[in-house]
Design a protein around this motif. Sequence first.
Motif, PDB file in Angstrom:
ATOM      1  N   ALA A   1      72.293  35.342  71.566  1.00  0.00           N
ATOM      2  CA  ALA A   1      71.695  34.315  70.714  1.00  0.00           C
ATOM      3  C   ALA A   1      71.545  33.010  71.487  1.00  0.00           C
ATOM      4  O   ALA A   1      70.616  32.234  71.256  1.00  0.00           O
ATOM      5  CB  ALA A   1      72.547  34.103  69.462  1.00  0.00           C
ATOM      6  N   ALA A   2      72.471  32.765  72.397  1.00  0.00           N
ATOM      7  CA  ALA A   2      72.469  31.482  73.095  1.00  0.00           C
ATOM      8  C   ALA A   2      71.446  31.449  74.221  1.00  0.00           C
ATOM      9  O   ALA A   2      70.849  30.399  74.484  1.00  0.00           O
ATOM     10  CB  ALA A   2      73.858  31.189  73.639  1.00  0.00           C
ATOM     11  N   THR A   3      71.224  32.620  74.888  1.00  0.00           N
ATOM     12  CA  THR A   3      70.377  32.618  76.084  1.00  0.00           C
ATOM     13  C   THR A   3      68.966  32.071  75.840  1.00  0.00           C
ATOM     14  O   THR A   3      68.546  31.163  76.552  1.00  0.00           O
ATOM     15  CB  THR A   3      70.305  34.034  76.685  1.00  0.00           C
ATOM     16  N   PRO A   4      68.235  32.606  74.863  1.00  0.00           N
ATOM     17  CA  PRO A   4      66.885  32.076  74.687  1.00  0.00           C
ATOM     18  C   PRO A   4      66.900  30.578  74.385  1.00  0.00           C
ATOM     19  O   PRO A   4      66.052  29.833  74.872  1.00  0.00           O
ATOM     20  CB  PRO A   4      66.344  32.868  73.490  1.00  0.00           C
ATOM     21  N   VAL A   5      67.889  30.174  73.582  1.00  0.00           N
ATOM     22  CA  VAL A   5      67.944  28.760  73.198  1.00  0.00           C
ATOM     23  C   VAL A   5      68.242  27.900  74.433  1.00  0.00           C
ATOM     24  O   VAL A   5      67.603  26.868  74.666  1.00  0.00           O
ATOM     25  CB  VAL A   5      69.008  28.544  72.101  1.00  0.00           C
ATOM     26  N   ALA A   6      69.202  28.390  75.257  1.00  0.00           N
ATOM     27  CA  ALA A   6      69.548  27.638  76.461  1.00  0.00           C
ATOM     28  C   ALA A   6      68.343  27.557  77.396  1.00  0.00           C
ATOM     29  O   ALA A   6      68.050  26.486  77.967  1.00  0.00           O
ATOM     30  CB  ALA A   6      70.715  28.312  77.174  1.00  0.00           C
ATOM     31  N   THR A   7      67.637  28.681  77.554  1.00  0.00           N
ATOM     32  CA  THR A   7      66.453  28.694  78.404  1.00  0.00           C
ATOM     33  C   THR A   7      65.428  27.668  77.934  1.00  0.00           C
ATOM     34  O   THR A   7      64.815  26.956  78.733  1.00  0.00           O
ATOM     35  CB  THR A   7      65.803  30.089  78.382  1.00  0.00           C
ATOM     36  N   LEU A   8      65.288  27.636  76.615  1.00  0.00           N
ATOM     37  CA  LEU A   8      64.343  26.691  76.016  1.00  0.00           C
ATOM     38  C   LEU A   8      64.719  25.262  76.379  1.00  0.00           C
ATOM     39  O   LEU A   8      63.878  24.462  76.818  1.00  0.00           O
ATOM     40  CB  LEU A   8      64.357  26.884  74.499  1.00  0.00           C
ATOM     41  N   VAL A   9      66.006  24.954  76.217  1.00  0.00           N
ATOM     42  CA  VAL A   9      66.456  23.591  76.470  1.00  0.00           C
ATOM     43  C   VAL A   9      66.273  23.235  77.949  1.00  0.00           C
ATOM     44  O   VAL A   9      65.726  22.181  78.291  1.00  0.00           O
ATOM     45  CB  VAL A   9      67.941  23.427  76.061  1.00  0.00           C
ATOM     46  N   VAL A  10      66.685  24.170  78.814  1.00  0.00           N
ATOM     47  CA  VAL A  10      66.550  23.914  80.257  1.00  0.00           C
ATOM     48  C   VAL A  10      65.080  23.725  80.613  1.00  0.00           C
ATOM     49  O   VAL A  10      64.714  22.778  81.337  1.00  0.00           O
ATOM     50  CB  VAL A  10      67.174  25.076  81.059  1.00  0.00           C
ATOM     51  N   GLY A  11      64.241  24.616  80.075  1.00  0.00           N
ATOM     52  CA  GLY A  11      62.813  24.532  80.393  1.00  0.00           C
ATOM     53  C   GLY A  11      62.213  23.198  80.000  1.00  0.00           C
ATOM     54  O   GLY A  11      61.330  22.666  80.679  1.00  0.00           O
ATOM     55  N   SER A  12      62.713  22.645  78.890  1.00  0.00           N
ATOM     56  CA  SER A  12      62.148  21.388  78.419  1.00  0.00           C
ATOM     57  C   SER A  12      62.597  20.212  79.280  1.00  0.00           C
ATOM     58  O   SER A  12      62.048  19.121  79.178  1.00  0.00           O
ATOM     59  CB  SER A  12      62.553  21.149  76.968  1.00  0.00           C
ATOM     60  N   LEU A  13      63.611  20.445  80.139  1.00  0.00           N
ATOM     61  CA  LEU A  13      64.160  19.345  80.935  1.00  0.00           C
ATOM     62  C   LEU A  13      63.805  19.457  82.414  1.00  0.00           C
ATOM     63  O   LEU A  13      64.264  18.656  83.217  1.00  0.00           O
ATOM     64  CB  LEU A  13      65.692  19.315  80.786  1.00  0.00           C
ATOM     65  N   ARG A  14      63.040  20.494  82.802  1.00  0.00           N
ATOM     66  CA  ARG A  14      62.790  20.692  84.235  1.00  0.00           C
ATOM     67  C   ARG A  14      61.297  20.762  84.523  1.00  0.00           C
ATOM     68  O   ARG A  14      60.541  21.390  83.795  1.00  0.00           O
ATOM     69  CB  ARG A  14      63.451  21.975  84.719  1.00  0.00           C
ATOM     70  N   THR A  15      60.922  20.121  85.608  1.00  0.00           N
ATOM     71  CA  THR A  15      59.574  20.309  86.115  1.00  0.00           C
ATOM     72  C   THR A  15      59.641  20.219  87.629  1.00  0.00           C
ATOM     73  O   THR A  15      60.413  19.423  88.168  1.00  0.00           O
ATOM     74  CB  THR A  15      58.598  19.266  85.534  1.00  0.00           C
ATOM     75  N   ASP A  16      58.900  21.044  88.310  1.00  0.00           N
ATOM     76  CA  ASP A  16      58.897  21.068  89.781  1.00  0.00           C
ATOM     77  C   ASP A  16      60.316  21.084  90.339  1.00  0.00           C
ATOM     78  O   ASP A  16      60.648  20.321  91.261  1.00  0.00           O
ATOM     79  CB  ASP A  16      58.149  19.843  90.340  1.00  0.00           C
ATOM     80  N   ASP A  17      61.180  21.915  89.746  1.00  0.00           N
ATOM     81  CA  ASP A  17      62.552  22.071  90.254  1.00  0.00           C
ATOM     82  C   ASP A  17      63.377  20.804  90.217  1.00  0.00           C
ATOM     83  O   ASP A  17      64.315  20.646  91.007  1.00  0.00           O
ATOM     84  CB  ASP A  17      62.544  22.634  91.685  1.00  0.00           C
ATOM     85  N   ARG A  18      63.031  19.868  89.361  1.00  0.00           N
ATOM     86  CA  ARG A  18      63.973  18.762  89.191  1.00  0.00           C
ATOM     87  C   ARG A  18      64.074  18.423  87.701  1.00  0.00           C
ATOM     88  O   ARG A  18      63.216  18.809  86.901  1.00  0.00           O
ATOM     89  CB  ARG A  18      63.558  17.545  90.020  1.00  0.00           C
ATOM     90  N   TRP A  19      65.169  17.736  87.389  1.00  0.00           N
ATOM     91  CA  TRP A  19      65.398  17.404  85.988  1.00  0.00           C
ATOM     92  C   TRP A  19      64.522  16.241  85.592  1.00  0.00           C
ATOM     93  O   TRP A  19      64.290  15.333  86.371  1.00  0.00           O
ATOM     94  CB  TRP A  19      66.870  17.047  85.762  1.00  0.00           C
ATOM     95  N   THR A  20      64.043  16.258  84.364  1.00  0.00           N
ATOM     96  CA  THR A  20      63.158  15.181  83.927  1.00  0.00           C
ATOM     97  C   THR A  20      63.189  15.038  82.406  1.00  0.00           C
ATOM     98  O   THR A  20      63.495  15.985  81.680  1.00  0.00           O
ATOM     99  CB  THR A  20      61.706  15.467  84.351  1.00  0.00           C
ATOM    100  N   LEU A  21      62.893  13.864  81.957  1.00  0.00           N
ATOM    101  CA  LEU A  21      62.745  13.639  80.515  1.00  0.00           C
ATOM    102  C   LEU A  21      61.280  13.408  80.159  1.00  0.00           C
ATOM    103  O   LEU A  21      60.964  12.989  79.051  1.00  0.00           O
ATOM    104  CB  LEU A  21      63.585  12.433  80.087  1.00  0.00           C
ATOM    105  N   ALA A  22      60.400  13.727  81.131  1.00  0.00           N
ATOM    106  CA  ALA A  22      58.983  13.423  80.953  1.00  0.00           C
ATOM    107  C   ALA A  22      58.420  14.090  79.698  1.00  0.00           C
ATOM    108  O   ALA A  22      57.642  13.485  78.953  1.00  0.00           O
ATOM    109  CB  ALA A  22      58.204  13.889  82.179  1.00  0.00           C
ATOM    110  N   PHE A  23      58.854  15.349  79.460  1.00  0.00           N
ATOM    111  CA  PHE A  23      58.290  16.069  78.315  1.00  0.00           C
ATOM    112  C   PHE A  23      58.719  15.428  76.994  1.00  0.00           C
ATOM    113  O   PHE A  23      57.989  15.456  76.017  1.00  0.00           O
ATOM    114  CB  PHE A  23      58.699  17.536  78.354  1.00  0.00           C
ATOM    115  N   TYR A  24      59.937  14.883  77.015  1.00  0.00           N
ATOM    116  CA  TYR A  24      60.400  14.228  75.788  1.00  0.00           C
ATOM    117  C   TYR A  24      59.680  12.911  75.579  1.00  0.00           C
ATOM    118  O   TYR A  24      59.394  12.515  74.458  1.00  0.00           O
ATOM    119  CB  TYR A  24      61.923  14.041  75.823  1.00  0.00           C
ATOM    120  N   ARG A  25      59.403  12.211  76.720  1.00  0.00           N
ATOM    121  CA  ARG A  25      58.638  10.969  76.595  1.00  0.00           C
ATOM    122  C   ARG A  25      57.243  11.266  76.058  1.00  0.00           C
ATOM    123  O   ARG A  25      56.677  10.502  75.299  1.00  0.00           O
ATOM    124  CB  ARG A  25      58.561  10.262  77.952  1.00  0.00           C
ATOM    125  N   ALA A  26      56.715  12.454  76.430  1.00  0.00           N
ATOM    126  CA  ALA A  26      55.358  12.806  76.011  1.00  0.00           C
ATOM    127  C   ALA A  26      55.276  13.076  74.506  1.00  0.00           C
ATOM    128  O   ALA A  26      54.179  13.157  73.953  1.00  0.00           O
ATOM    129  CB  ALA A  26      54.878  14.031  76.782  1.00  0.00           C
TER     130      ALA A  26
END
Lengths: 544, 329
Positions: free
Chosen positions: A293-318
């Motif tokens: 149950a946790a894996t898909p959710v964790a993947t989702l969260v990680v995916g929303s925080l990463r771009t080009d192999d670095r951490w970012t909040l850009a998607f949240y700002r968007a």
Amino acid sequence: MTRRTAALLGLAALPVAVLGVFFVLPVAGMLDRGFWPDGRFDPGAVGEVLTRPRTGRVLWFTVWTSTVATAAAVALGLPAAHVLHRLRFPGRGLVRGLLLVPFVLPTVVVGVAFRQLLREGGPLGGLGLDGTPAAIVAALVFFNVAVVIRTVGATWEGLDRRPAEAAAALGAGPWTVFRTVTFPALRPAVVSSASVVFLFCATAFGVVLTLGGSRYASVETEIYLLTVELLDLPAAAALSVLQLVVVVGLLAVAGRARTVADPQVARSVARPARPRAADLPLLAVTALLLAAAATPVATLVVGSLRTDDRWTLAFYRALGSTADGTLVVPVTEALANSLRTAVDATWMSLLLGLLVAVTVTRRSRTRAERRLRAGLDGFFMLPLGVSAVTLGFGFLITLDRPPLSLGASPLLVPVAQALVALPLVVRTLVPVLAGVDDRQRQAAASLGAGPLRTVLTVDLPVLWRPLLAAAGFAFAVSLGEFGATSFLARDDRPTLPVVIFRLIGRPGELTYGTALAASVVLALTTAAVLLLVERLRVPALGAW
Amino acid sequence: MLSLAHVDVAYDGTPAVVDATVEVPDGAVVAVLGPSGCGKSTLLRTVAGLEQPTRGTVAWEGRDLAGVPTHKRGFALMFQDGQLFGHLTVARNVAYPLRLRRARGVAERVAELLDLVGLTGYADRLPGTLSGGERQRVALARSLAADPRLLLLDEPLSALDAGLRERLAADLHGILRAAGTTTLVVTHDQEEAFALADRLVVMRAGRVVQQGPIADVWAHPADPDTALFLGYARVLTGPAAARVLAAAGTPGAGPVAVRRSALALDPAGPLAGTVRSARATPDQVRLVVDVEGVGEVDAVAGPGAAAAPGDAVALAVDPARTAVVSDGP
């Protein structure tokens, strides 16, 4: 007509009227389009649709994915139900709450999370499951296992230990005890939860649409494709009728399965026991389930925080922007819309659900009265059986023209969502009200308490927690509702799931990342509501 | 005064009470006695307004109660299992009807009622922590707090064990007399009825078969079945009845109901017979004796009596423990 029958009808009048206008009328309108395409009855077209090879494929796909998903949900849910409802260990409440979260995660979010998990380059991309039926089945199990855990767990929790102990004293081993004593007592709960899970799987929309695309379609998504993209209304109507018939049959089975238990029997809640060595396999299954149950959710969260192999909040700002003009309004405004809509949908479904629950649980004195109540009970469960897509489309074609020009009304979306949530609310309240000994009310009345006062004294003390829990569920359902809302939400007033679906349909890293971030926000909002409900310790999801 | 006139009650067309005519005079305690399923609880629920009669009238002081809902009748109903409100303390349960009427001096009245039922100091307990007998007492106090015009008791003691039942029956008798409350009590237990009531209504299969002052009903059962239900051991008919009546020195001929202890071992007794079986209890020896000209009857002997199966014995009859019965159907 006796005064009691009159009172019964008075109570039922509002829900019946609402269901009549906002449910029967739209569904009838939908069927009218299908069977009377040019104003005359033409069932030939419908018959033609049902014999199409594609219809057969869609039907077969729906049946087998739902069957496999149901079997898997029951197989995984039973051990977890035992662990979470019969054993005692630290953090039990938290685990229960966490395992309930998938059930109320918006379907679109579940779809997005599984895609993120399984797509090429995703954590489980190597399995090559992206875009396969296996992914859909996994998502369906992920979604529904909570129903089994809750329904069976609630029964298991209330099982008297002594018959099992008696069997053990007569020489039965643990497995024999389970097979001959425990399981027969659980069977009604297992059967009814399985039938409800099958129902949810067979009518799943968001999950199948986001994961299956146009390659794999269930009856529900096929209705959507036929109405929205192919404009083949007779075919859509034919499938709707087929679905309605199957679902009503299933509801009848579920209803029979749940009438076995005597609701008035006071349940003894057995004290949970400390886990023993024999419980290890069950604990392992539960841990696995938690991880799954946790894996898909964790993947989702990680995916929303990463771009080009670095951490970012850009998607949240968007979230505050319109994603390069893909959207009419920013995601934040869609969230505000969602919350406003959910508040309206919640009070509507609570009001209706409360009236329905009181109507169907009052003791009947005559056979005619009993039949009337049973009929109403079944009638109010119907929204469970009609696809949200059918409902949404029906709204669109019947309520947007005279005499009911409600197309522009901001209440249309909440009304549709309230109807979708209604069965859940009713099923949470009914067992509680049915469990109140009617003689308590009679005792209050004989001491001089009027009807209102009786409710305050006898019903409210047991009802307020389930009522709050039902409010939480209705709120969560409304937040995630996608099937009907996708038809009804106006472009300038979209809800969050609608925006997420629009975003993942567009190419581009920013839009996809924004979709992930929006999904996280929606999931968090829903989970917060749900954990609040869990704190109320109500046997959530009620008895189906 | 409560009066029921020709009341019929039916569930789904199945008659539960047929043509019941019963009166409960002011201040009286009337017991409705009958086996389970005879319709007595339905009768009580009808008086409470929880069931509607299909025919006949239920009236209070001559005023028909049809259409008056339960909560406006002023009749407090006490259930077999008390039906206390589990989330309220003992004091708040008892205060419930007082608060409904916004009465003054609630606390004093509650304390007074708890004293009356012998539960001083229980005010802050929750019903879940009480024993069955204590719960029934609280339920009684709560019913009395409603200051009812008529108190309705549904098998008030049958949920309790034997010793407690006896004690509480005596208490209840005293409490009801002290409060002077008009009471209709329903029970299947003749001892409970005798312990509580002044008047008796006997019901069977939905019909009232006999009613009257308790001693009258006791002395003159309306028919053999009623006699058996009232605790008589056997009903003798024909020559056997005549012989027992003659031995008792009472005139009459009809069927005669005899209690287990009506015939006792007595060397000077007029009846002769052979002991068939003997069973010792702490108080007496219970015998079954085959009496010449009568047949098998029950009899008793003193605790030390040496009577074994096969012995020839003489028996005397205690007229106070027999009753002449009207010819039944």
